[in-house]
Design a protein around this motif. Sequence first.
Motif, PDB file in Angstrom:
ATOM      1  N   MET A  82       0.883  -1.114   0.154  1.00  0.00           N
ATOM      2  CA  MET A  82       0.026   0.120  -0.013  1.00  0.00           C
ATOM      3  C   MET A  82       0.940   1.234  -0.161  1.00  0.00           C
ATOM      4  N   THR A  83       0.543   2.184  -0.882  1.00  0.00           N
ATOM      5  CA  THR A  83       1.297   3.504  -1.009  1.00  0.00           C
ATOM      6  C   THR A  83       0.283   4.447  -1.228  1.00  0.00           C
ATOM      7  N   SER A  84       1.017   5.745  -0.911  1.00  0.00           N
ATOM      8  CA  SER A  84       0.046   6.818  -1.138  1.00  0.00           C
ATOM      9  C   SER A  84      -1.013   6.743   0.067  1.00  0.00           C
ATOM     10  N   LEU A  85      -1.010   6.240   0.942  1.00  0.00           N
ATOM     11  CA  LEU A  85      -2.151   6.129   1.906  1.00  0.00           C
ATOM     12  C   LEU A  85      -2.879   7.146   2.124  1.00  0.00           C
ATOM     13  N   LYS A  86      -4.178   7.107   2.160  1.00  0.00           N
ATOM     14  CA  LYS A  86      -5.060   8.346   2.692  1.00  0.00           C
ATOM     15  C   LYS A  86      -5.949   8.010   4.088  1.00  0.00           C
ATOM     16  N   PRO A  87      -6.325   9.045   4.561  1.00  0.00           N
ATOM     17  CA  PRO A  87      -7.087   8.593   6.011  1.00  0.00           C
ATOM     18  C   PRO A  87      -8.309   7.573   5.451  1.00  0.00           C
ATOM     19  N   GLU A  88      -8.987   7.824   4.337  1.00  0.00           N
ATOM     20  CA  GLU A  88     -10.139   6.966   4.034  1.00  0.00           C
ATOM     21  C   GLU A  88      -9.603   5.656   3.993  1.00  0.00           C
ATOM     22  N   ASP A  89      -8.428   5.264   3.894  1.00  0.00           N
ATOM     23  CA  ASP A  89      -7.874   3.896   3.821  1.00  0.00           C
ATOM     24  C   ASP A  89      -7.670   3.161   5.297  1.00  0.00           C
ATOM     25  N   THR A  90      -8.052   3.951   6.221  1.00  0.00           N
ATOM     26  CA  THR A  90      -8.186   3.471   7.586  1.00  0.00           C
ATOM     27  C   THR A  90      -9.335   2.421   7.732  1.00  0.00           C
ATOM     28  N   ALA A  91      -8.959   1.251   8.306  1.00  0.00           N
ATOM     29  CA  ALA A  91      -9.755   0.003   8.175  1.00  0.00           C
ATOM     30  C   ALA A  91      -9.206  -1.220   8.885  1.00  0.00           C
ATOM     31  N   VAL A  92     -10.053  -2.253   9.199  1.00  0.00           N
ATOM     32  CA  VAL A  92      -9.464  -3.316   9.503  1.00  0.00           C
ATOM     33  C   VAL A  92      -9.513  -4.415   8.299  1.00  0.00           C
ATOM     34  N   TYR A  93      -8.283  -4.746   7.641  1.00  0.00           N
ATOM     35  CA  TYR A  93      -7.866  -5.533   6.599  1.00  0.00           C
ATOM     36  C   TYR A  93      -7.969  -7.067   6.899  1.00  0.00           C
TER      37      TYR A  93
END
Length: 122
Positions: A82-93
């Motif tokens: 994962m690159t260029s991560l954004k706050p909306e990527d916050t989650a349980v994966y």
Amino acid sequence: QVRLVESGGGYVQSGGSLTLSCVASENIFNINAGAWYRQAPGKQRELVANFTSGCMPNYDDSVKGRFTVSRDNRKNAVYLQMTSLKPEDTAVYYCNAEIVIAIPEWSLSSYWGHGIQVTVSS
């Protein structure tokens, strides 16, 4: 017993990178296919990326160009870079793997990891 263990999650600033690992137990023949899902607070679980044998990976539009899914059968592992991560990527994966076993019989079954937290700050 076939199990998947996830690692590599954590906290990162917006624009940063993380790589998630999903390692299967050693008593398998290989990983035939795999996928990563995520579930953010207040949202339903969604498919992030997946791959199958002989095909190019598929990605949700929200992560195209930023995430890369891969497999290493020597390590019985599936990865999500994962690159260029954004706050909306916050989650349980969650990782999901279609696994082939040879003993006691040939079989193909799907297994889930326990989930791992990824938090991206703004």
